[in-house]
Design a protein around this motif. Structure first.
Motif, PDB file in Angstrom:
ATOM      1  N   UNK A   1       0.837  -1.193   0.000  1.00  0.00           N
ATOM      2  CA  UNK A   1       0.000   0.000   0.000  1.00  0.00           C
ATOM      3  C   UNK A   1       0.879   1.252   0.000  1.00  0.00           C
ATOM      4  N   UNK A   2       0.253   2.394  -0.180  1.00  0.00           N
ATOM      5  CA  UNK A   2       1.004   3.640  -0.346  1.00  0.00           C
ATOM      6  C   UNK A   2       1.958   3.923   0.808  1.00  0.00           C
ATOM      7  N   UNK A   3       1.557   3.581   2.021  1.00  0.00           N
ATOM      8  CA  UNK A   3       2.390   3.894   3.180  1.00  0.00           C
ATOM      9  C   UNK A   3       3.328   2.762   3.575  1.00  0.00           C
ATOM     10  N   UNK A   4       3.390   1.711   2.763  1.00  0.00           N
ATOM     11  CA  UNK A   4       4.335   0.629   3.013  1.00  0.00           C
ATOM     12  C   UNK A   4       5.704   0.998   2.447  1.00  0.00           C
ATOM     13  N   UNK A   5       6.768   0.435   3.020  1.00  0.00           N
ATOM     14  CA  UNK A   5       8.109   0.738   2.508  1.00  0.00           C
ATOM     15  C   UNK A   5       8.288   0.250   1.072  1.00  0.00           C
ATOM     16  N   UNK A   6       8.872   1.111   0.239  1.00  0.00           N
ATOM     17  CA  UNK A   6       9.256   0.706  -1.118  1.00  0.00           C
ATOM     18  C   UNK A   6      10.723   0.314  -1.137  1.00  0.00           C
ATOM     19  N   UNK A   7      11.527   1.011  -0.342  1.00  0.00           N
ATOM     20  CA  UNK A   7      12.964   0.780  -0.359  1.00  0.00           C
ATOM     21  C   UNK A   7      13.576   1.231   0.954  1.00  0.00           C
ATOM     22  N   UNK A   8      14.698   0.657   1.284  1.00  0.00           N
ATOM     23  CA  UNK A   8      15.508   1.113   2.417  1.00  0.00           C
ATOM     24  C   UNK A   8      16.847   1.529   1.838  1.00  0.00           C
ATOM     25  N   UNK A   9      17.076   2.832   1.786  1.00  0.00           N
ATOM     26  CA  UNK A   9      18.305   3.363   1.201  1.00  0.00           C
ATOM     27  C   UNK A   9      19.251   3.742   2.334  1.00  0.00           C
ATOM     28  N   UNK A  10      20.395   3.092   2.369  1.00  0.00           N
ATOM     29  CA  UNK A  10      21.350   3.373   3.438  1.00  0.00           C
ATOM     30  C   UNK A  10      22.168   4.613   3.090  1.00  0.00           C
ATOM     31  N   UNK A  11      22.106   5.591   3.998  1.00  0.00           N
ATOM     32  CA  UNK A  11      22.869   6.813   3.787  1.00  0.00           C
ATOM     33  C   UNK A  11      24.341   6.450   3.716  1.00  0.00           C
TER      34      UNK A  11
ATOM     35  N   UNK B   1      11.912   4.697   2.706  1.00  0.00           N
ATOM     36  CA  UNK B   1      11.121   5.526   1.797  1.00  0.00           C
ATOM     37  C   UNK B   1       9.928   4.712   1.331  1.00  0.00           C
ATOM     38  N   UNK B   2       8.741   5.259   1.510  1.00  0.00           N
ATOM     39  CA  UNK B   2       7.519   4.544   1.159  1.00  0.00           C
ATOM     40  C   UNK B   2       7.134   4.795  -0.293  1.00  0.00           C
ATOM     41  N   UNK B   3       6.160   4.037  -0.743  1.00  0.00           N
ATOM     42  CA  UNK B   3       5.614   4.293  -2.088  1.00  0.00           C
ATOM     43  C   UNK B   3       5.023   5.701  -2.138  1.00  0.00           C
ATOM     44  N   UNK B   4       4.408   6.141  -1.041  1.00  0.00           N
ATOM     45  CA  UNK B   4       3.867   7.501  -0.976  1.00  0.00           C
ATOM     46  C   UNK B   4       4.976   8.537  -1.155  1.00  0.00           C
ATOM     47  N   UNK B   5       6.135   8.296  -0.542  1.00  0.00           N
ATOM     48  CA  UNK B   5       7.264   9.226  -0.672  1.00  0.00           C
ATOM     49  C   UNK B   5       7.602   9.469  -2.140  1.00  0.00           C
ATOM     50  N   UNK B   6       7.697   8.375  -2.913  1.00  0.00           N
ATOM     51  CA  UNK B   6       8.054   8.502  -4.326  1.00  0.00           C
ATOM     52  C   UNK B   6       6.938   9.131  -5.147  1.00  0.00           C
TER      53      UNK B   6
ATOM     54  N   UNK C   1       9.968   7.751   6.308  1.00  0.00           N
ATOM     55  CA  UNK C   1       9.129   7.465   7.473  1.00  0.00           C
ATOM     56  C   UNK C   1       9.952   7.201   8.723  1.00  0.00           C
ATOM     57  N   UNK C   2      11.275   7.025   8.550  1.00  0.00           N
ATOM     58  CA  UNK C   2      12.143   6.807   9.694  1.00  0.00           C
ATOM     59  C   UNK C   2      13.354   6.000   9.291  1.00  0.00           C
ATOM     60  N   UNK C   3      14.260   5.806  10.247  1.00  0.00           N
ATOM     61  CA  UNK C   3      15.438   4.974  10.016  1.00  0.00           C
ATOM     62  C   UNK C   3      15.132   3.540  10.444  1.00  0.00           C
ATOM     63  N   UNK C   4      15.485   2.600   9.580  1.00  0.00           N
ATOM     64  CA  UNK C   4      15.207   1.187   9.827  1.00  0.00           C
ATOM     65  C   UNK C   4      15.904   0.728  11.107  1.00  0.00           C
ATOM     66  N   UNK C   5      15.112   0.142  12.013  1.00  0.00           N
ATOM     67  CA  UNK C   5      15.655  -0.417  13.257  1.00  0.00           C
ATOM     68  C   UNK C   5      16.410   0.606  14.101  1.00  0.00           C
TER      69      UNK C   5
END
Length: 598
Positions: A176-186, A198-203, A422-426
């Motif tokens: 869904x739109x608010x589910x994660x699409x990707x986890x991009x490590x800085x 970053x969620x699908x909504x973010x993109x 939406x936040x940093x993973x873990x």
């Protein structure tokens, strides 16, 4: 405190995910080329229908391998057609893509795959396989490794042959739109990289509003973009998703070693790059003109281009005389430079680092406008950019439509909008520190003018305070010094010191040319020339130009030319070419001490 916002131009879907885009393209633009790939050295178009079919075939293979909705699948590869195909295949299987820079060390690979809990990784080449295998013992969740250069796509296609289309449709619609699409490590200028979710909504919010605001640059069936940025970087991802959203044709190349040849063969209408790319094009053209005995003509043309662009921003515009000179140089110089950039484009978008006013005016003056923008991984790439019809050179533009930029009392740039991560993973602690009351604290210092154009003046944590108490923002002077053809990188130092100094590295591509022009051995290196009086005088001219942008108290008094480059392998720079100042300061502590000795 000051803030500015623009109304949204794109309505983010209340539900759905990014795979909706490729299904929509196949339905509405079935025969339009949305991708292009090299086949036997020739660019070959891929239609929207073909692309959807190839994505689904790969997705079936992932499903057959046991990839479940919400699983993390890592993707470690250079920028190529398969990157985009597999990214959408991972989403079509209901999973989450975890990009990994193809230059990552085994330690970095272990951290990203382990922290994200990746159950599978798709790599490109043998070097990546070695890196992954060396740490696989520490990755209990990792079940699958596929290698692109060893038939990963064909393998997935074969293994997924028995998966019904209905299951792919079900999986494609599961996120869904608010589910994660990707986890991009800085890339992490300090400490371990953090995973930005970053969620699908973010993109949707990011790319939808960019495409709408820059509509003339994203005309379906007419426009195209050559993606040479790392696809693992959020800026490269923006190019990918925005192009699919428009849709316009994307071509992918793995690096910039032969960029001018690729631009000439693909002929994009739009280029997205980092300032170093545009600096290289300028410096290479100038060096070639000098080698051909036309250096003075090029310099006069460049001066005319800059003057012409500056005049465009005045009420009276360019004078008759300036228009005439511009027309002459357009025939002699500017048209040739546009041909180097592919010959079809009128616009580029630059991000990742400051472009600088000189280059901004130069490119607009030759008829190739570079629109500067600004963003972070946490803002899904661009959070501000210059509009195509109201560019203000020297700024990074206005806020992304539908978002808000605020300048806090201490000058820090704060962001709010649907495009944010939406936040940093873990990492709840880091998330709470970065996102306060819905505002993301960027750590950058900036200003907003009366029209809402943002200017970035430095990093909050990188402000240098000299022994005399003077606050110095290093980015301003570093950008000016780095603009010189001989300079590869520059890092200003001086925290707690009596004056400001700088560490400077030389550009390998231009050392040989400079040496030959000045009667030095053509085999000269940074090491052999670092104490050469003529070379030091040339670097001093670059430093003098940088000093012209700041006050005397902020200016560089002394510098050291280093014998080697700052490299990603040594940990001096990130994959997106940002300096890791603490690492550089540690590794070159003796050179810094030499600046202040005596």
């Amino acid at each position: 405190m000051r803030e500015f916002s623009l109304p949204a131009l794109y309505e983010v879907p209340s539900d759905g995910n990014l795979t909706d885009l490729i299904r929509r393209n196949a339905a509405q633009h079935p025969h339009v080329a949305v991708m292009a790939r090299k086949v036997a050295g020739v660019w070959t178009d891929v239609t929207a229908t073909q692309f959807l079919a190839e994505v689904r075939e790969a997705a079936k293979g992932l499903i057959a391998a046991g990839i479940q909705p919400g699983d993390r699948v890592a993707l470690m590869s250079r920028t190529r057609y398969e990157w985009v195909q597999l990214d959408f295949a991972i989403w079509s299987a209901g999973a989450i893509t975890v990009p990994v820079y193809e230059t990552s060390s085994p330690e970095q690979v272990q951290w990203i795959l382990g922290d994200s809990g990746a159950v599978a990784v798709i790599i490109e080449m043998d070097a990546h396989a070695v890196a992954v295998e060396s740490v696989r013992h520490a990755l209990p969740a990792l079940r699958h490794i596929w290698q692109i250069d060893k038939g990963a796509v064909d393998t997935l296609r074969a293994e997924g042959a028995g998966v019904p289309d209905s299951l792919v449709e079900e999986r494609s619609s599961s996120a869904k739109a608010d589910d994660p699409a990707t986890i991009v490590y800085t890339s992490g200028t300090t400490g371990r990289p953090k995973g930005c979710v970053l969620t699908h909504r973010s993109f949707f919010a990011e790319c939808g509003n960019i495409v709408e605001r820059l509509k003339p640059l994203f005309r379906t069936g007419e426009c195209s973009v050559l993606l040479f940025l790392p696809a693992a970087h959020v800026f490269g991802r923006l190019v990918e998703v925005a192009s699919v959203m428009a849709p316009i044709k994307i071509g992918c190349v793995p690096d910039i070693k032969n960029l001018t040849d690729e631009l000439a063969s693909f002929r994009p209408t739009l280029i997205l790059g980092v300032p170093r790319v545009f600096e290289k094009v300028y410096n290479s053209a100038r060096a070639k003109a000098q080698a051909d005995g036309k250096g003075k003509i090029f310099d006069k043309a460049a001066h005319t281009a800059i003057a012409y662009s500056r005049a465009l921003g005045t009420p009276q515009g360019p004078s008759v005389g300036l228009k005439f000179k511009h027309k002459v140089f357009d025939r002699l110089v500017f048209s040739k430079l546009r041909a180097v950039l592919g010959g079809r484009g009128e616009y580029a978008i630059s991000g990742g680092a400051p472009l600088g006013e000189r280059l901004g005016h130069f490119y607009r003056g030759i008829g190739f406008t570079v629109l500067e923008g600004y963003g972070l991984t946490e803002s899904c790439a661009a959070t501000a950019f210059n509009p195509w019809d109201r560019q203000k050179i020297g700024t990074v533009g206005q806020p992304l439509p539908g978002s808000v930029v605020r300048i806090a009392d201490d000058g820090e740039v704060l962001l709010h909008g649907e495009h944010l991560f939406s936040g940093y993973w873990n990492n709840e602690t880091a998330t709470a520190e970065a996102l306060a009351d819905g505002w993301f604290h960027t750590g950058d210092i900036g200003t907003l003018d009366e029209d809402g154009y943002l200017a970035i003046t430095g990093r909050k944590k990188e402000i240098i305070v000299t022994a005399g108490g003077k606050n110095v923002a290093p980015a301003v002077i570093e950008d000016r010094i780095r603009a010189h053809a001989l300079v590869a990188e520059c890092m200003v130092v001086g925290d707690g010191r009596p004056f400001v100094g700088a560490l400077i590295t030389l550009d390998d591509e231009f050392i040989g040319r400079w040496a030959e022009e000045h009667g030095k051995p053509v085999t000269s290196t940074a090491l052999s020339l670092r104490d050469d009086p003529e070379l030091l005088a040339e670097v001093q001219r670059a430093v003098d130009d940088g000093n012209a942008a700041v006050s005397k108290a902020e200016s560089v008094r002394k510098f050291r030319v280093l014998p080697a480059q700052f490299t990603e392998e040594a940990g001096h720079i990130t994959p997106s070419l940002k300096l890791k100042r603490n690492v550089v300061a540690k590794d070159f502590a003796d050179e810094i001490e030499a600046i202040y000795r005596g």
